[in-house]
Write a protein that holds these residues in place. Structure first.
Motif, PDB file in Angstrom:
ATOM      1  N   GLY A 228       0.807  -1.219   0.000  1.00 35.00           N
ATOM      2  CA  GLY A 228       0.000   0.000   0.000  1.00 35.00           C
ATOM      3  C   GLY A 228       0.835   1.261   0.000  1.00 35.00           C
ATOM      4  O   GLY A 228       0.992   1.938   1.025  1.00 35.00           O
ATOM      5  N   THR A 229       1.355   1.591  -1.156  1.00 37.11           N
ATOM      6  CA  THR A 229       2.225   2.749  -1.325  1.00 37.11           C
ATOM      7  C   THR A 229       1.427   4.051  -1.379  1.00 37.11           C
ATOM      8  O   THR A 229       0.353   4.095  -1.983  1.00 37.11           O
ATOM      9  CB  THR A 229       3.016   2.595  -2.639  1.00 37.11           C
ATOM     10  OG1 THR A 229       3.797   1.400  -2.583  1.00 37.11           O
ATOM     11  CG2 THR A 229       3.940   3.780  -2.874  1.00 37.11           C
ATOM     12  N   LEU A 230       1.952   5.095  -0.760  1.00 38.95           N
ATOM     13  CA  LEU A 230       1.430   6.442  -1.013  1.00 38.95           C
ATOM     14  C   LEU A 230       2.013   6.894  -2.343  1.00 38.95           C
ATOM     15  O   LEU A 230       3.175   7.299  -2.428  1.00 38.95           O
ATOM     16  CB  LEU A 230       1.825   7.410   0.107  1.00 38.95           C
ATOM     17  CG  LEU A 230       1.499   8.890  -0.159  1.00 38.95           C
ATOM     18  CD1 LEU A 230       0.008   9.096  -0.390  1.00 38.95           C
ATOM     19  CD2 LEU A 230       2.002   9.771   0.974  1.00 38.95           C
ATOM     20  N   HIS A 231       1.209   6.811  -3.383  1.00 38.88           N
ATOM     21  CA  HIS A 231       1.658   7.151  -4.726  1.00 38.88           C
ATOM     22  C   HIS A 231       1.021   8.441  -5.233  1.00 38.88           C
ATOM     23  O   HIS A 231       1.341   8.932  -6.304  1.00 38.88           O
ATOM     24  CB  HIS A 231       1.333   5.997  -5.683  1.00 38.88           C
ATOM     25  CG  HIS A 231       1.994   6.076  -7.014  1.00 38.88           C
ATOM     26  ND1 HIS A 231       1.290   6.189  -8.198  1.00 38.88           N
ATOM     27  CD2 HIS A 231       3.292   6.060  -7.374  1.00 38.88           C
ATOM     28  CE1 HIS A 231       2.127   6.225  -9.222  1.00 38.88           C
ATOM     29  NE2 HIS A 231       3.349   6.155  -8.753  1.00 38.88           N
ATOM     30  N   ALA A 232       0.095   9.006  -4.462  1.00 38.16           N
ATOM     31  CA  ALA A 232      -0.540  10.270  -4.832  1.00 38.16           C
ATOM     32  C   ALA A 232       0.481  11.391  -4.770  1.00 38.16           C
ATOM     33  O   ALA A 232       1.263  11.478  -3.814  1.00 38.16           O
ATOM     34  CB  ALA A 232      -1.703  10.564  -3.889  1.00 38.16           C
ATOM     35  N   LYS A 233       0.477  12.255  -5.778  1.00 34.48           N
ATOM     36  CA  LYS A 233       1.427  13.372  -5.836  1.00 34.48           C
ATOM     37  C   LYS A 233       0.637  14.651  -6.070  1.00 34.48           C
ATOM     38  O   LYS A 233       0.095  14.866  -7.150  1.00 34.48           O
ATOM     39  CB  LYS A 233       2.432  13.168  -6.978  1.00 34.48           C
ATOM     40  CG  LYS A 233       3.315  11.909  -6.837  1.00 34.48           C
ATOM     41  CD  LYS A 233       2.898  10.854  -7.822  1.00 34.48           C
ATOM     42  CE  LYS A 233       3.755   9.610  -7.654  1.00 34.48           C
ATOM     43  NZ  LYS A 233       4.626   9.373  -8.750  1.00 34.48           N
ATOM     44  N   PHE A 234       0.550  15.499  -5.034  1.00 29.84           N
ATOM     45  CA  PHE A 234      -0.205  16.736  -5.173  1.00 29.84           C
ATOM     46  C   PHE A 234       0.213  17.741  -4.114  1.00 29.84           C
ATOM     47  O   PHE A 234       0.862  17.396  -3.123  1.00 29.84           O
ATOM     48  CB  PHE A 234      -1.711  16.462  -5.115  1.00 29.84           C
ATOM     49  CG  PHE A 234      -2.249  15.951  -3.804  1.00 29.84           C
ATOM     50  CD1 PHE A 234      -3.074  16.742  -3.011  1.00 29.84           C
ATOM     51  CD2 PHE A 234      -1.976  14.658  -3.360  1.00 29.84           C
ATOM     52  CE1 PHE A 234      -3.603  16.272  -1.818  1.00 29.84           C
ATOM     53  CE2 PHE A 234      -2.504  14.178  -2.173  1.00 29.84           C
ATOM     54  CZ  PHE A 234      -3.320  14.990  -1.400  1.00 29.84           C
ATOM     55  N   MET A 235      -0.165  18.988  -4.342  1.00 31.27           N
ATOM     56  CA  MET A 235       0.185  20.071  -3.437  1.00 31.27           C
ATOM     57  C   MET A 235      -0.969  21.059  -3.383  1.00 31.27           C
ATOM     58  O   MET A 235      -1.634  21.302  -4.391  1.00 31.27           O
ATOM     59  CB  MET A 235       1.467  20.770  -3.918  1.00 31.27           C
ATOM     60  CG  MET A 235       1.980  21.867  -2.987  1.00 31.27           C
ATOM     61  SD  MET A 235       3.597  22.534  -3.496  1.00 31.27           S
ATOM     62  CE  MET A 235       3.120  23.602  -4.857  1.00 31.27           C
ATOM     63  N   VAL A 236      -1.215  21.619  -2.202  1.00 32.23           N
ATOM     64  CA  VAL A 236      -2.231  22.649  -2.012  1.00 32.23           C
ATOM     65  C   VAL A 236      -1.572  23.831  -1.310  1.00 32.23           C
ATOM     66  O   VAL A 236      -0.942  23.653  -0.256  1.00 32.23           O
ATOM     67  CB  VAL A 236      -3.421  22.137  -1.180  1.00 32.23           C
ATOM     68  CG1 VAL A 236      -4.483  23.227  -1.041  1.00 32.23           C
ATOM     69  CG2 VAL A 236      -4.024  20.882  -1.804  1.00 32.23           C
ATOM     70  N   VAL A 237      -1.696  25.017  -1.874  1.00 29.17           N
ATOM     71  CA  VAL A 237      -1.069  26.218  -1.315  1.00 29.17           C
ATOM     72  C   VAL A 237      -2.141  27.250  -1.016  1.00 29.17           C
ATOM     73  O   VAL A 237      -2.901  27.659  -1.916  1.00 29.17           O
ATOM     74  CB  VAL A 237      -0.006  26.785  -2.280  1.00 29.17           C
ATOM     75  CG1 VAL A 237       0.541  28.113  -1.762  1.00 29.17           C
ATOM     76  CG2 VAL A 237       1.133  25.782  -2.443  1.00 29.17           C
ATOM     77  N   ASP A 238      -2.212  27.636   0.260  1.00 30.95           N
ATOM     78  CA  ASP A 238      -3.141  28.685   0.731  1.00 30.95           C
ATOM     79  C   ASP A 238      -4.598  28.371   0.430  1.00 30.95           C
ATOM     80  O   ASP A 238      -5.443  29.259   0.420  1.00 30.95           O
ATOM     81  CB  ASP A 238      -2.769  30.051   0.129  1.00 30.95           C
ATOM     82  CG  ASP A 238      -1.483  30.606   0.718  1.00 30.95           C
ATOM     83  OD1 ASP A 238      -1.031  30.094   1.751  1.00 30.95           O
ATOM     84  OD2 ASP A 238      -0.946  31.554   0.120  1.00 30.95           O
ATOM     85  N   ARG A 239      -4.891  27.123   0.146  1.00 32.67           N
ATOM     86  CA  ARG A 239      -6.247  26.687  -0.211  1.00 32.67           C
ATOM     87  C   ARG A 239      -6.793  27.492  -1.391  1.00 32.67           C
ATOM     88  O   ARG A 239      -7.995  27.671  -1.548  1.00 32.67           O
ATOM     89  CB  ARG A 239      -7.182  26.791   0.994  1.00 32.67           C
ATOM     90  CG  ARG A 239      -8.318  25.778   0.960  1.00 32.67           C
ATOM     91  CD  ARG A 239      -9.045  25.694   2.273  1.00 32.67           C
ATOM     92  NE  ARG A 239     -10.249  24.891   2.163  1.00 32.67           N
ATOM     93  CZ  ARG A 239     -11.061  24.593   3.187  1.00 32.67           C
ATOM     94  NH1 ARG A 239     -10.761  25.041   4.396  1.00 32.67           N
ATOM     95  NH2 ARG A 239     -12.131  23.864   3.011  1.00 32.67           N
ATOM     96  N   GLN A 240      -5.870  27.947  -2.235  1.00 36.56           N
ATOM     97  CA  GLN A 240      -6.227  28.706  -3.433  1.00 36.56           C
ATOM     98  C   GLN A 240      -5.692  28.076  -4.699  1.00 36.56           C
ATOM     99  O   GLN A 240      -6.271  28.241  -5.772  1.00 36.56           O
ATOM    100  CB  GLN A 240      -5.703  30.144  -3.324  1.00 36.56           C
ATOM    101  CG  GLN A 240      -6.338  30.952  -2.201  1.00 36.56           C
ATOM    102  CD  GLN A 240      -5.782  32.352  -2.129  1.00 36.56           C
ATOM    103  OE1 GLN A 240      -4.636  32.611  -2.499  1.00 36.56           O
ATOM    104  NE2 GLN A 240      -6.588  33.294  -1.658  1.00 36.56           N
ATOM    105  N   SER A 558      -1.773   0.992  -4.644  1.00 34.41           N
ATOM    106  CA  SER A 558      -1.275   2.303  -4.245  1.00 34.41           C
ATOM    107  C   SER A 558      -2.402   3.290  -3.973  1.00 34.41           C
ATOM    108  O   SER A 558      -3.474   3.202  -4.575  1.00 34.41           O
ATOM    109  CB  SER A 558      -0.368   2.886  -5.343  1.00 34.41           C
ATOM    110  OG  SER A 558       0.799   2.117  -5.484  1.00 34.41           O
ATOM    111  N   GLN A 559      -2.153   4.244  -3.064  1.00 30.03           N
ATOM    112  CA  GLN A 559      -3.033   5.404  -2.978  1.00 30.03           C
ATOM    113  C   GLN A 559      -2.713   6.320  -4.140  1.00 30.03           C
ATOM    114  O   GLN A 559      -1.553   6.655  -4.378  1.00 30.03           O
ATOM    115  CB  GLN A 559      -2.841   6.165  -1.668  1.00 30.03           C
ATOM    116  CG  GLN A 559      -3.711   7.417  -1.591  1.00 30.03           C
ATOM    117  CD  GLN A 559      -3.644   8.127  -0.255  1.00 30.03           C
ATOM    118  OE1 GLN A 559      -3.480   7.494   0.779  1.00 30.03           O
ATOM    119  NE2 GLN A 559      -3.771   9.447  -0.267  1.00 30.03           N
ATOM    120  N   GLU A 560      -3.750   6.735  -4.869  1.00 26.42           N
ATOM    121  CA  GLU A 560      -3.579   7.579  -6.045  1.00 26.42           C
ATOM    122  C   GLU A 560      -4.479   8.809  -5.950  1.00 26.42           C
ATOM    123  O   GLU A 560      -5.446   8.838  -5.179  1.00 26.42           O
ATOM    124  CB  GLU A 560      -3.932   6.807  -7.323  1.00 26.42           C
ATOM    125  CG  GLU A 560      -3.187   5.498  -7.519  1.00 26.42           C
ATOM    126  CD  GLU A 560      -1.710   5.671  -7.863  1.00 26.42           C
ATOM    127  OE1 GLU A 560      -1.256   6.835  -7.994  1.00 26.42           O
ATOM    128  OE2 GLU A 560      -1.011   4.654  -7.996  1.00 26.42           O
TER     129      GLU A 560
END
Length: 635
Positions: A228-240, A558-560
């Motif tokens: 069960g790999t963390l394979h999700a790739k993302f970013m959130v900045v300032d909720r904007q 994987s988590q995606e």
């Protein structure tokens, strides 16, 4: 029994409460506690793969109307194909409302995409680092592999600059980073805090708290043993601003893809990050009461960005090329250890394009070759001719403001070696696009071998749908040879062609990734050119982009994270970018008999996988799987 969108699913999708809204009301809750309070502790595996593809008959008009009522679309209106796929995604939520790693009320939404990046990994990180230094309140960052690299140096530089800017304003910024790391402690708790002495060491190389005095940095790891790999790739900045990308944080030879998202979709990504983080947030996130749905920020309002579209629907990429050529003499590159940040997205586009511009005495293909060698740490010689004017490599692709229907189609991590966890939002989105498309399917992925894809793609071709897919030659071949892993790309392609008659084969087009500076595919084992883009487009207007590969690991373990959109204009720009920034369509086409790539003399590419008896292939596979499970794996 046919899966349905049950009253419980409808209630959850139309509810006002989400994991993120509960945390806004009570910041002392952990995201995990909020999730259990709302939905209980389910986390049930999806239906077995043998059943998941055959129970869903075409949705009725009433089904589509019900699905439409389960999204918050704003002024946008999802089309029929999008709603068919979305309906099938919702059918997965009865067993586990959080199987898509987002609160059900935030799955169906809308937003805009001002920027797509299709480029080597480091060029994606150049944009991410610019977004980070502009942060005012918080940065939330999730990825898979994290190892010392140019990518890490760019992020570390950006965090130091962010701290400096925050200090100058008299502010503090909260930063949360989570990545995959398998270890014995994950058998006790899948989430593990990473100590300062570890994340500042040579393997991770993040700044020490003393170097970033105005940031509250916390680092965590996630892995669900065994697979069960963390394979999700993302970013959130300032909720904007939301970023969804295909890349890991490491040095490699990959071509990657990223979307920069704005609008209510960012609230969905924010919620996904909270569910992924799971543990208590200390300090609480500053934007917990500032959802993106309140508005207040849009790249499209920047005058410099608006000028990109002075010529109508979209500025010609050729004009961007010209800007890069004019700026190459006076714009320093934004490099690790020597960063040069830009204040606007338009300025970023010009600075990066300048890196692809020919220097004195260089041809266009030589300039591309130089940049691809720099980013891949390789010395491949160019073999392709110069691109024609209008077909130059343009890594940053700007989009005119368009709000469009969107949905988050992701999956949880599943650690068991079995492939039972199949009936999940990501997989159903992929399959539903294929089974409901009427004209065409385009896929680009490193590997394509998930077991459910073989009958789905064959059935689509048989009903007259044109299938085109681009894959990488030799990507993780050793690991893919293991029992249950789906086999190599060559093996899968040959099986698929065998399912089709000679007439049907004319509708199936298998291509092997060929870099923009090359005239033939280069096998992955040489670490010179590879492609890690994950994209599916159905009928030219429904697109799915994110972290999910079309292989066994991404489908069942994987988590995606993936974003599904309904926009002909954006999907067209994506396809144009794919074709401009690689030569796969021109030089990578495989045989219409078995899908294999061969040159004019009939020879396969150097390093192409030869068929082995099972015991031999399993030994090779064991070695490859061990590599995949290392921190710097081929995910």
């Amino acid at each position: 029994m046919k899966p349905q969108v049950t009253p419980t699913v409808v209630k959850n999708c139309q509810a006002e409460e989400t994991v993120s809204s509960l945390l806004a009301q009570n910041p002392t809750l952990s995201p995990g506690e909020a999730a259990i309070k709302l939905f209980g502790k389910k986390e049930k595996a999806g239906k077995p793969s043998s059943d998941a593809d055959h129970d869903l008959s075409p949705s009725s008009p009433q089904d589509l109307q019900l699905a439409s009522s389960c999204g918050r679309w704003g002024s946008t209106r999802p089309g029929e194909l999008f709603l068919r796929v979305y309906h099938d995604v919702l059918c997965c939520l009865e067993a586990d409302p959080l199987s898509g790693v987002v609160s059900p009320a935030l799955i169906g939404t809308y937003g805009s995409i001002p920027l797509t990046v299709i480029a080597p990994l480091v060029d994606l990180i150049r944009h991410m680092s610019n977004v980070i230094v502009r942060a005012r309140k918080e940065v939330l960052f999730a990825t898979c592999s994290w190892s010392a690299s140019d990518a890490i140096d760019l992020i570390s530089d950006a965090l130091k600059e962010l701290s400096r800017r925050a200090g100058a304003r008299g502010d503090r910024v909260v930063v949360k980073i989570i990545f995959d790391k398998a270890g014995p402690k994950q058998f006790v708790n899948h989430h593990q805090k990473v100590p300062v002495e570890v994340y500042t060491g040579e393997k991770i190389k993040l700044p020490h708290p003393d170097e970033i005095p105005n940031l509250d940095l916390e680092v965590s790891s996630l892995h669900v043993p065994l697979l069960g790999t963390l394979h999700a790739k993302f970013m959130v900045v300032d909720r904007q601003i939301g970023i969804v990308e295909s890349n890991n944080m490491e040095n490699n030879a990959n071509m990657e893809m990223m979307t920069h998202l704005e609008g209510p979709i960012v609230d969905s990504l924010y919620d996904s990050f909270l569910i992924t983080w799971y543990e208590a947030l200390d300090p609480p996130l500053p934007t917990r009461n500032s959802p993106a749905t309140l508005g207040g920020f849009s790249t499209s309002n920047e005058p410099s960005f608006q000028r990109l579209f002075d010529q109508g629907d979209a500025r010609e990429q050729q004009a961007i090329v010209q800007d890069g050529n004019e700026a190459k003499e006076h714009l320093a590159p934004h490099n690790p250890g020597d960063p040069h940040y830009d204040d606007t997205l338009a300025a970023e586009i010009t600075r990066v394009q300048a890196m692809y511009s020919p220097r004195h005495g260089e041809s266009r293909v030589s300039a591309i070759n130089r940049h691809l060698n720099d980013t891949s740490k390789s010395k491949a010689e160019p073999t392709a001719p110069d691109p024609e004017p209008g077909f130059e490599f343009t890594p940053y692709i700007a989009h005119k403001k368009e709000d469009m229907p969107m949905a988050v189609v992701s999956r949880r991590p599943h650690g068991s070696p079995s492939n039972a966890d199949a009936f999940v939002p990501q997989n159903e989105a992929f399959l539903s696009c294929i089974r409901n498309a009427k004209q065409s399917i385009f896929i680009q992925t490193p590997d394509l071998n998930a077991s459910q894809l073989l009958p789905a793609l064959a059935a689509a071709v048989k009903r007259g749908v044109e299938i085109t897919y681009y894959v990488c030659l030799g990507y993780n071949d050793a690991g893919e040879m293991m029992p249950g892993q789906g086999g190599t790309n060559e093996t899968f392609a040959a099986k698929l062609y065998k399912e089709l008659s000679p007439q049907e084969r004319s509708l199936l087009h298998v291509h092997w990734y060929t870099a923009k500076d090359q005239s033939k595919p280069i096998h992955h084992q040489f670490s010179q050119r590879a492609c890690h883009v994950k994209l599916l487009i159905a009928d030219g207007h429904v697109g799915i982009q994110g972290s999910g590969n079309q292989d066994t690991q991404s489908w069942y373990h994987s988590q995606e994270i993936n974003i599904m959109i309904d926009s002909e204009a954006t999907c067209r720009k994506w396809r144009e970018g794919i074709e401009r920034n690689q030569n796969t369509g021109t030089y990578g086409r495989g045989s219409q008999e078995d899908g294999a790539w061969r040159d004019e003399q009939g020879h396969e590419a150097e390093g192409a996988t030869k068929k082995s008896a099972p015991p031999v292939s399993w030994v090779k596979g064991a070695v490859g799987m061990a590599k995949k499970l290392q921190s710097k794996g081929g995910f």
